[in-house]
Every structure is written in structure tokens, then in C-alpha cells.
Design a protein around this motif. Structure first.
Motif, PDB file in Angstrom:
ATOM      1  N   MET A   1       0.775  -1.234   0.069  1.00 39.27           N
ATOM      2  CA  MET A   1      -0.025   0.162  -0.083  1.00 39.27           C
ATOM      3  C   MET A   1       0.899   1.250   0.067  1.00 39.27           C
ATOM      4  SD  MET A   1      -3.030  -0.838   2.677  1.00 39.27           S
ATOM      5  CE  MET A   1      -2.106  -1.321   4.163  1.00 39.27           C
ATOM      6  N   ARG A   2       0.332   2.374  -0.797  1.00 39.54           N
ATOM      7  CA  ARG A   2       1.204   3.719  -0.660  1.00 39.54           C
ATOM      8  C   ARG A   2       0.184   4.661  -0.269  1.00 39.54           C
ATOM      9  NH1 ARG A   2       2.293   3.913  -6.885  1.00 39.54           N
ATOM     10  NH2 ARG A   2       0.074   3.603  -7.056  1.00 39.54           N
ATOM     11  N   ILE A   3       0.343   5.004   1.113  1.00 40.58           N
ATOM     12  CA  ILE A   3      -0.295   6.136   1.809  1.00 40.58           C
ATOM     13  C   ILE A   3       0.091   7.482   1.940  1.00 40.58           C
ATOM     14  CG2 ILE A   3      -1.704   6.025   4.106  1.00 40.58           C
ATOM     15  CD1 ILE A   3      -1.209   3.027   4.108  1.00 40.58           C
TER      16      ILE A   3
ATOM     17  N   ALA B   1       4.119  -0.995   4.255  1.00 36.40           N
ATOM     18  CA  ALA B   1       3.425  -0.064   3.517  1.00 36.40           C
ATOM     19  C   ALA B   1       4.159   1.133   3.331  1.00 36.40           C
ATOM     20  CB  ALA B   1       2.184   0.463   4.486  1.00 36.40           C
TER      21      ALA B   1
ATOM     22  N   ASP C   1      -2.051   5.259  -3.181  1.00 36.58           N
ATOM     23  CA  ASP C   1      -3.229   4.456  -3.396  1.00 36.58           C
ATOM     24  C   ASP C   1      -4.205   4.837  -2.522  1.00 36.58           C
ATOM     25  OD1 ASP C   1      -2.077   2.564  -5.136  1.00 36.58           O
ATOM     26  OD2 ASP C   1      -1.107   1.818  -3.489  1.00 36.58           O
ATOM     27  N   ILE C   2      -4.040   5.468  -1.330  1.00 38.46           N
ATOM     28  CA  ILE C   2      -4.776   5.989  -0.151  1.00 38.46           C
ATOM     29  C   ILE C   2      -4.445   7.238   0.591  1.00 38.46           C
ATOM     30  CG2 ILE C   2      -6.009   5.015   2.103  1.00 38.46           C
ATOM     31  CD1 ILE C   2      -5.361   2.218   1.462  1.00 38.46           C
TER      32      ILE C   2
ATOM     33  N   LEU D   1      -7.813   0.769   6.922  1.00 36.26           N
ATOM     34  CA  LEU D   1      -6.728   0.198   5.996  1.00 36.26           C
ATOM     35  C   LEU D   1      -6.941  -1.098   5.433  1.00 36.26           C
ATOM     36  CD1 LEU D   1      -3.592   1.956   7.292  1.00 36.26           C
ATOM     37  CD2 LEU D   1      -4.780   2.540   5.074  1.00 36.26           C
TER      38      LEU D   1
ATOM     39  N   ASP E   1      -7.422  -1.798   1.698  1.00 36.07           N
ATOM     40  CA  ASP E   1      -6.469  -2.623   0.717  1.00 36.07           C
ATOM     41  C   ASP E   1      -7.327  -3.860   0.053  1.00 36.07           C
ATOM     42  OD1 ASP E   1      -4.016  -3.420   0.161  1.00 36.07           O
ATOM     43  OD2 ASP E   1      -4.163  -4.883   1.306  1.00 36.07           O
TER      44      ASP E   1
ATOM     45  N   ARG F   1      -7.521  -4.097  -3.981  1.00 38.49           N
ATOM     46  CA  ARG F   1      -7.230  -5.141  -4.734  1.00 38.49           C
ATOM     47  C   ARG F   1      -8.353  -5.834  -5.702  1.00 38.49           C
ATOM     48  NH1 ARG F   1      -2.568  -7.810  -2.494  1.00 38.49           N
ATOM     49  NH2 ARG F   1      -1.750  -6.792  -0.743  1.00 38.49           N
TER      50      ARG F   1
END
Length: 391
Positions: A1-3, A27, A46-47, A112, A116, A120
Motif C-alpha cells: 500500500m502507498r499511503i 506500507a 493508493d490511499i 486500511l 486494501d 485489490r
């Protein structure tokens, strides 16, 4: 994940960051203290955890801009304001969640995990849709194949195909049972598809291992006789073996295609020999081929090239040539080349290597072997003999 965490309060910003990194070690977490600072980070996340009220560009404005340019980002708004209008606007702009401060660590982790999983699932669906889009023509062609065969197609709407290919022609290429039929089927499909693309537009469907049906809509510049002759030649070059080519006139009504296909399939059972031109024209064909050979024997002249020059498939051309000349194509070319070489050896001072090239042999050793077999002596011996005879 990229936050990405966007909040002007360092305590909240860093606290959320520590919580995420502790729960999700893999992450990648970035932070920004304003909407302006967050904008350059959006392509790589992503978030986004987002505060509503910040100096300069507010959270809702960042959400509005970011959602338009980066539709795959999942936005989670965290605010100290319980005003319903803020929540309503955030959801309208595309936020997935609107939470009131303070937000506990467990809630952040739950959000999260849900995010996630959702990301996906969305990515998986996106990949499937992209694959479907890339292969939609295969689905269309498979349905068309069933329809043209008179089989049920369920509720598939044929109207778009009928509209797009109104006035199209049907092309059937039928291969005789031989070894490597699958490879020849692929070669036929490639040749037919390329020809249709250069002469108009169309698509191909398979009718078993030995038949290929093309639906072809000609361009305005297409000319029947020359166009079909070109297709015959290109198929002859591509295929090593007998085939039958049928090209219909433009089909008046699209619904008539299944009936037309049935007729073409019945005719496809005939042998390649029955495709030959009338007996009276065979001599003209052979004479044309002989003239072509005589003009090009110095080059790499294959049976396939000569057959293509007279618009016949190689197998049938070879049969017709031998029937008309009393010798096979290869035998004739060798004889022609040797006779020309003998003339040059007798009446010129050219080097033997040059003579070999001039009659179509790039390999001197091969030329010598062929010449010796035909004349019972080497080129040098023949030249010497003829020079003595001349005196």
C-alpha cells in the motif's frame, strides 16, 4: 500500500503515520501538511487520509481536484467538524469514509484493511475488464461463427455486426487434408487477414481445422478481378499445399449469410483439381509461366513464386506444368540454366564463377555438381572441349 497523510497538525499527522507503519511494515507512508504540498504526491499513492480544514488549499478542495485526476485513489476524510454539510460534500466529491477526530488506532487499521481489500478487488476487476476489452473481437467472432453455422447464439445482438458489414462478401479458404494442417491454417488466416486489411476491412472465423471464413467489406477502390487474383497469389505464397478459394458477391441481406455459408461449405468438399480453369486456357497459363521463368531464371526462382505469378496454388501448378511439358518444374529450370551456361561457356570469355551467377547459381560448387550431372563433365572440361572443336 502507498499511503499519504494530509493534516496540518504534526501530532495527528505523525501519530497516524506511526500507527500505519507499525501495523503494516511493508506500507509506504508519506505525509503533507497542506493541500498544496500533497498535490505532487498524488500520482504515487493508493490511499489518502485527509483533514478538512487546513490553511491554504482545504481538504475538500484537494479531494475535488485529486478525484478528477486520480480516480483510483481511495480517500478517507478525518475531521474535527461534525457539520453534516462537510460530510455530504466530501461524499459527493468521492470520499469513501468521513470520520470525526479523534480516531483510534484500531479504527485506522480497520479502515486500511478494508481499503486494501477494496483496492485489490478493483484492480483485479480492472485487469479483467481490460482483458475483455482486448479480446472482445474474439468473442464477437466466436458468436458470429455459431450464427453463420446456424447454431443458437442466445440473446447476443447481431445488429451491430450486420450494420457494420452490410454488403460484405464471404471468403472461404479450404485446405486439403495434409500434414501440418494447423500451421497451414494459421498461415492462411494471417494471409487473409492482411489482404482484407489492405483491401478494405474484415475478420476471420474458423470452420474446423481445414476451413476459414472471412467476412470482407471492400474499400471503394477495390476491383473484383485484380483483388481476388492478388488474394489467390498471396495465399499461394503463404501455403505449401493445395487449397480452395471461394469469394462470394456482396451479400444482399445479412440474414442470408448462414445459407450462403452452407453452400460454400458444400462446394469446399470438391478437390483442388476441380478449381482449374477450362482446359482451353491451360496452355495459356503454362506459356505465361514459361515466359516468366525465362525472364527470371537467373534469380532465386521458386515454384511458389512462379505459381503466384499465374495465380495458381503451387500443388496444382506443379501438376499442370508437368502435364503440359512432360517434365517437372525443377527439372525444367535446371535444363534451362544448363543450356544458358553452355552457351556462355562456348561463346564468352567470362569466368566460370560469373557464368554460374548469371544462370542462377550463387554457389560455384553446387553449379559444378549440377552441370556435371547434366553434361557428364565439369564446366571447365566442357569449355575446353568446345574450344578444341571450334578449331
Amino acid at each position: 500500500m502507498r499511503i499519504l497523510i494530509v493534516d496540518d497538525e504534526p501530532t495527528i499527522r505523525n501519530g497516524v503515520k506511526r500507527t500505519i507503519e507499525a501495523a503494516f511494515p511493508s506500507a509506504i507512508v508519506q505525509t503533507a501538511d497542506s493541500g498544496e504540498a500533497a498535490l505532487p504526491c498524488l500520482p504515487e499513492v493508493d490511499i489518502v487520509f485527509l483533514d478538512v480544514m487546513m490553511p491554504g488549499m482545504g481538504g475538500l478542495e484537494l479531494l475535488r481536484i485529486g478525484k478528477k485526476d486520480y480516480e483510483d485513489i481511495r480517500w478517507i476524510v478525518i475531521s474535527a467538524y461534525s457539520d453534516f454539510s462537510f460530510a455530504q460534500q466530501a461524499l459527493r466529491y468521492g470520499a469513501k469514509d468521513y470520520l470525526l477526530k479523534p480516531v483510534g488506532k484500531q479504527k485506522v487499521i480497520e479502515l486500511l484493511l478494508e481499503a486494501d481489500e477494496a483496492i485489490r478487488a478493483e484492480r483485479s476487476l480492472k485487469v479483467e475488464l481490460e482483458q475483455l476489452d482486448r479480446h472482445i473481437h474474439y468473442i464477437r467472432e466466436a458468436v458470429f461463427q455459431r450464427w453463420a453455422s446456424g447454431l443458437d447464439t442466445g440473446h447476443y445482438d447481431m445488429t451491430p455486426i450486420a450494420r457494420e458489414y452490410a454488403g460484405s462478401r464471404l471468403i472461404m479458404v479450404s485446405l486439403l487434408p495434409e500434414e501440418d494442417t494447423r500451421r497451414r491454417h494459421l498461415l492462411a488466416e494471417e494471409a487473409l487477414t492482411a489482404w482484407m486489411g489492405s483491401s478494405g476491412k474484415g475478420f476471420c472465423v474458423s470452420f474446423g481445422q481445414r476451413s476459414l471464413l472471412g467476412v470482407f467489406l471492400a474499400s471503394a477502390s477495390f476491383r473484383d478481378e485484380k483483388g481476388v487474383a492478388k488474394l489467390q497469389a498471396e495465399l499461394s505464397q503463404a501455403l505449401n499445399g493445395a487449397f480452395r478459394l471461394q469469394v462470394s458477391l456482396p451479400v444482399a441481406a445479412f440474414d442470408d449469410i448462414p445459407k450462403q455459408v452452407t453452400l460454400m461449405q458444400a462446394q469446399a468438399e470438391e478437390t483442388v483439381e476441380k478449381l482449374s480453369l477450362p482446359e482451353a486456357n491451360n496452355n495459356v497459363i503454362v506459356q505465361t509461366a514459361l515466359k516468366y521463368i525465362q525472364d527470371n531464371y537467373q534469380n532465386n526462382l521458386t515454384l511458389e513464386k512462379v505459381a503466384a505469378a499465374v495465380y495458381l496454388n503451387p500443388v496444382y501448378f506443379s501438376h499442370l506444368f508437368k502435364q503440359s511439358n512432360g517434365m517437372g518444374y525443377k527439372e525444367y529450370v535446371i535444363q534451362l540454366r544448363i543450356e544458358q551456361a553452355k552457351e556462355l561457356l562456348k561463346h564468352s570469355t567470362c569466368k566460370i564463377t560469373d557464368i554460374a551467377e548469371r544462370v542462377g547459381y550463387q554457389d560455384m560448387r553446387h553449379f559444378t555438381q549440377v552441370f556435371r550431372k547434366a553434361v557428364s563433365m565439369t564446366p571447365s572440361e566442357y569449355r575446353l572441349q568446345e574450344s578444341k572443336t571450334g578449331f
